[in-house]
Design a protein around this motif. Structure first.
Motif, PDB file in Angstrom:
ATOM      1  N   PRO A 151       0.877  -1.209   0.030  1.00 50.49           N
ATOM      2  CA  PRO A 151      -0.223  -0.010  -0.092  1.00 50.49           C
ATOM      3  C   PRO A 151       0.885   1.329   0.039  1.00 50.49           C
ATOM      4  N   LYS A 152       0.547   2.125  -0.927  1.00 55.22           N
ATOM      5  CA  LYS A 152       1.464   3.310  -1.197  1.00 55.22           C
ATOM      6  C   LYS A 152       1.333   4.246   0.166  1.00 55.22           C
ATOM      7  N   LEU A 153       0.152   4.096   0.719  1.00 59.76           N
ATOM      8  CA  LEU A 153      -0.178   5.093   1.729  1.00 59.76           C
ATOM      9  C   LEU A 153       0.730   4.414   2.878  1.00 59.76           C
ATOM     10  N   ALA A 154       1.187   3.478   2.978  1.00 63.55           N
ATOM     11  CA  ALA A 154       2.355   3.079   3.989  1.00 63.55           C
ATOM     12  C   ALA A 154       3.694   3.533   3.783  1.00 63.55           C
ATOM     13  N   LEU A 155       4.044   4.238   2.533  1.00 66.84           N
ATOM     14  CA  LEU A 155       5.373   4.895   2.385  1.00 66.84           C
ATOM     15  C   LEU A 155       5.204   6.171   2.574  1.00 66.84           C
ATOM     16  N   ILE A 156       4.316   6.766   2.828  1.00 69.01           N
ATOM     17  CA  ILE A 156       4.112   8.229   3.216  1.00 69.01           C
ATOM     18  C   ILE A 156       4.940   8.582   4.440  1.00 69.01           C
ATOM     19  N   GLY A 171      11.160  15.261   2.583  1.00 68.62           N
ATOM     20  CA  GLY A 171      10.463  16.498   3.240  1.00 68.62           C
ATOM     21  C   GLY A 171       9.045  16.603   2.684  1.00 68.62           C
ATOM     22  N   ILE A 172       8.510  17.813   2.816  1.00 71.25           N
ATOM     23  CA  ILE A 172       7.004  17.992   2.801  1.00 71.25           C
ATOM     24  C   ILE A 172       6.563  18.942   1.455  1.00 71.25           C
ATOM     25  N   GLY A 173       7.563  19.012   0.630  1.00 70.92           N
ATOM     26  CA  GLY A 173       7.754  19.709  -0.510  1.00 70.92           C
ATOM     27  C   GLY A 173       6.893  18.968  -1.796  1.00 70.92           C
ATOM     28  N   GLU A 174       7.078  19.584  -3.001  1.00 69.61           N
ATOM     29  CA  GLU A 174       6.576  19.014  -4.172  1.00 69.61           C
ATOM     30  C   GLU A 174       7.286  17.813  -4.389  1.00 69.61           C
ATOM     31  N   THR A 175       8.238  17.372  -4.189  1.00 72.51           N
ATOM     32  CA  THR A 175       8.961  16.190  -4.549  1.00 72.51           C
ATOM     33  C   THR A 175       8.195  15.041  -3.820  1.00 72.51           C
ATOM     34  N   SER A 176       8.153  14.999  -2.645  1.00 69.51           N
ATOM     35  CA  SER A 176       7.383  13.905  -1.922  1.00 69.51           C
ATOM     36  C   SER A 176       5.919  13.570  -2.648  1.00 69.51           C
ATOM     37  N   LYS A 177       5.301  14.664  -2.995  1.00 70.60           N
ATOM     38  CA  LYS A 177       3.991  14.458  -3.533  1.00 70.60           C
ATOM     39  C   LYS A 177       4.068  13.596  -4.964  1.00 70.60           C
ATOM     40  N   ILE A 178       4.963  14.124  -5.847  1.00 75.94           N
ATOM     41  CA  ILE A 178       5.160  13.641  -6.979  1.00 75.94           C
ATOM     42  C   ILE A 178       5.618  12.250  -6.896  1.00 75.94           C
ATOM     43  N   LEU A 179       6.535  12.090  -5.982  1.00 75.63           N
ATOM     44  CA  LEU A 179       7.378  10.784  -5.885  1.00 75.63           C
ATOM     45  C   LEU A 179       6.230   9.588  -5.448  1.00 75.63           C
ATOM     46  N   LEU A 180       5.513  10.031  -4.587  1.00 80.66           N
ATOM     47  CA  LEU A 180       4.413   9.008  -4.325  1.00 80.66           C
ATOM     48  C   LEU A 180       3.405   8.495  -5.275  1.00 80.66           C
ATOM     49  N   ILE A 181       3.147   9.608  -6.370  1.00 83.76           N
ATOM     50  CA  ILE A 181       2.240   9.335  -7.492  1.00 83.76           C
ATOM     51  C   ILE A 181       3.230   8.507  -8.525  1.00 83.76           C
ATOM     52  N   TYR A 182       4.410   8.614  -8.443  1.00 82.98           N
ATOM     53  CA  TYR A 182       5.430   7.829  -9.327  1.00 82.98           C
ATOM     54  C   TYR A 182       5.350   6.646  -8.670  1.00 82.98           C
ATOM     55  N   LEU A 183       5.677   6.331  -7.348  1.00 79.28           N
ATOM     56  CA  LEU A 183       5.979   4.926  -6.847  1.00 79.28           C
ATOM     57  C   LEU A 183       4.335   4.256  -7.074  1.00 79.28           C
ATOM     58  N   GLU A 227      -1.477  14.769  -1.658  1.00 78.81           N
ATOM     59  CA  GLU A 227      -1.857  15.961  -1.388  1.00 78.81           C
ATOM     60  C   GLU A 227      -2.228  16.355   0.022  1.00 78.81           C
ATOM     61  N   MET A 228      -2.172  15.056   0.770  1.00 81.72           N
ATOM     62  CA  MET A 228      -2.407  15.296   2.302  1.00 81.72           C
ATOM     63  C   MET A 228      -1.108  15.584   2.901  1.00 81.72           C
ATOM     64  N   ILE A 229      -0.036  15.433   1.946  1.00 79.89           N
ATOM     65  CA  ILE A 229       1.389  15.723   2.740  1.00 79.89           C
ATOM     66  C   ILE A 229       1.458  17.228   2.550  1.00 79.89           C
ATOM     67  N   ALA A 230       1.008  17.965   3.694  1.00 79.60           N
ATOM     68  CA  ALA A 230       0.999  19.303   4.072  1.00 79.60           C
ATOM     69  C   ALA A 230       1.010  20.074   2.766  1.00 79.60           C
ATOM     70  N   SER A 231       0.081  19.972   2.021  1.00 79.00           N
ATOM     71  CA  SER A 231      -0.451  20.870   1.064  1.00 79.00           C
ATOM     72  C   SER A 231      -1.534  21.993   1.452  1.00 79.00           C
ATOM     73  N   GLU A 232      -1.447  23.007   0.593  1.00 78.51           N
ATOM     74  CA  GLU A 232      -2.280  24.180   0.847  1.00 78.51           C
ATOM     75  C   GLU A 232      -3.065  24.445  -0.404  1.00 78.51           C
ATOM     76  N   ALA A 233      -3.210  23.687  -1.245  1.00 76.66           N
ATOM     77  CA  ALA A 233      -3.760  23.453  -2.503  1.00 76.66           C
ATOM     78  C   ALA A 233      -4.090  22.237  -3.215  1.00 76.66           C
ATOM     79  N   GLY A 234      -4.824  22.316  -4.224  1.00 77.16           N
ATOM     80  CA  GLY A 234      -4.855  21.174  -4.926  1.00 77.16           C
ATOM     81  C   GLY A 234      -6.384  20.540  -4.882  1.00 77.16           C
TER      82      GLY A 234
END
Length: 259
Positions: free
Chosen positions: A111-116, A124-136, A203-210
């Motif tokens: 489950p990819k949620l387990a990787l969060i 970190g909590i920037g854009e890289t982590s969000k994009i990486l989760l979608i990639y994985l 986008e649950m990873i410390a987002s403010e938009a999306g």
């Protein structure tokens, strides 16, 4: 088996959607469902108009859509660039495939949620982590699909091509690639659906938009109209992108489905 033409399919689809909206609206107007919990389409449309004018949490509505789209396409694009060549290599080189396959099959069902927590800790909590989760969430599906497509190439085609002198890149370009392209497009479509559904988690990873953030945030404030609007936009955007992939598939593989 006879097939419906594209205009007929589109017409029937539009009619079914219209009927569903009418039934939904009538059920709400007749108090068959609680409008607070399931807002009628008219209220969702009104909310959409308000958010297009005023935005949600100081962010224009279309910025939420475009930001989610950019995150998803970045992660998905990276998955295609890496996953397809890796899967093809696994299919064409059995020894290499045998070496890589245990890791792919171990990681794919996780489950990819387990990787969060790890993604946040490492990137970190920037854009890289969000994009990486979608990639994985998409790359391993593409790898497995590409490898399986190569394994399904008919041996008779390969033997015939070798008899005619085809080797190396020529064999891949004119025999293997045309044979696997239809299956690759199916794999890409399935993987995109997985990646798009991962968007909310990303986008649950410390987002403010999306869009995903908007749905989660609105749910915390019991704004079911905004939640439903976000769901509609997620579904409509995903559907539009899938239609684009179908159009690209028909253009790139006009021979697919023809006997």
């Amino acid at each position: 088996m006879s097939r419906l033409s594209l205009p007929h399919r589109a017409l029937l689809g539009a009619v079914s959607v219209l009927l569903m909206l009418l039934v939904w609206e009538a059920a709400s107007r007749l108090s068959l469902v609680d409008a607070l919990l399931v807002p009628p389409p008219s209220e969702i449309f009104a909310t959409a108009a308000d958010l297009m004018r005023d935005g949600y949490r100081q962010t224009p509505l279309w910025d939420h859509v475009l930001l989610s789209l950019a995150r998803s396409l970045a992660g998905f694009g990276a998955a295609i660039v890496i996953g397809i060549p890796l899967g093809i290599a696994m299919g064409m080189a059995p020894v290499f495939g045998a070496l890589i396959d245990p890791f792919v099959q171990f990681l794919r069902p996780l489950p990819k949620l387990a990787l969060i927590p790890l993604v946040v800790l490492w990137f970190g909590i920037g854009e890289t982590s969000k994009i990486l989760l979608i990639y994985l969430s998409t790359v391993l599906t593409i790898v497995v699909g590409a490898a399986a497509a190569v394994s399904q190439v008919r041996r008779q085609q390969l033997r015939a091509a070798r008899a005619l002198g085809a080797r190396g890149f020529t064999m891949f370009r004119f025999v293997i690639l045309p044979a696997i392209l239809p299956d690759l497009f199916v794999t890409v479509r399935l993987a995109f659906g997985i990646g798009w559904t991962t968007l909310i988690a990303a986008e649950m990873i410390a987002s403010e938009a999306g869009l995903g953030w908007m749905v989660v945030n609105a749910g915390a404030y019991l704004r079911t109209d905004v939640v439903m609007l976000g769901i509609v936009l997620l579904g409509a955007t995903g559907y539009a992108l899938d239609l684009a992939l179908v159009g690209l598939q028909r253009w790139a593989t006009p021979w697919a489905g023809r006997s």
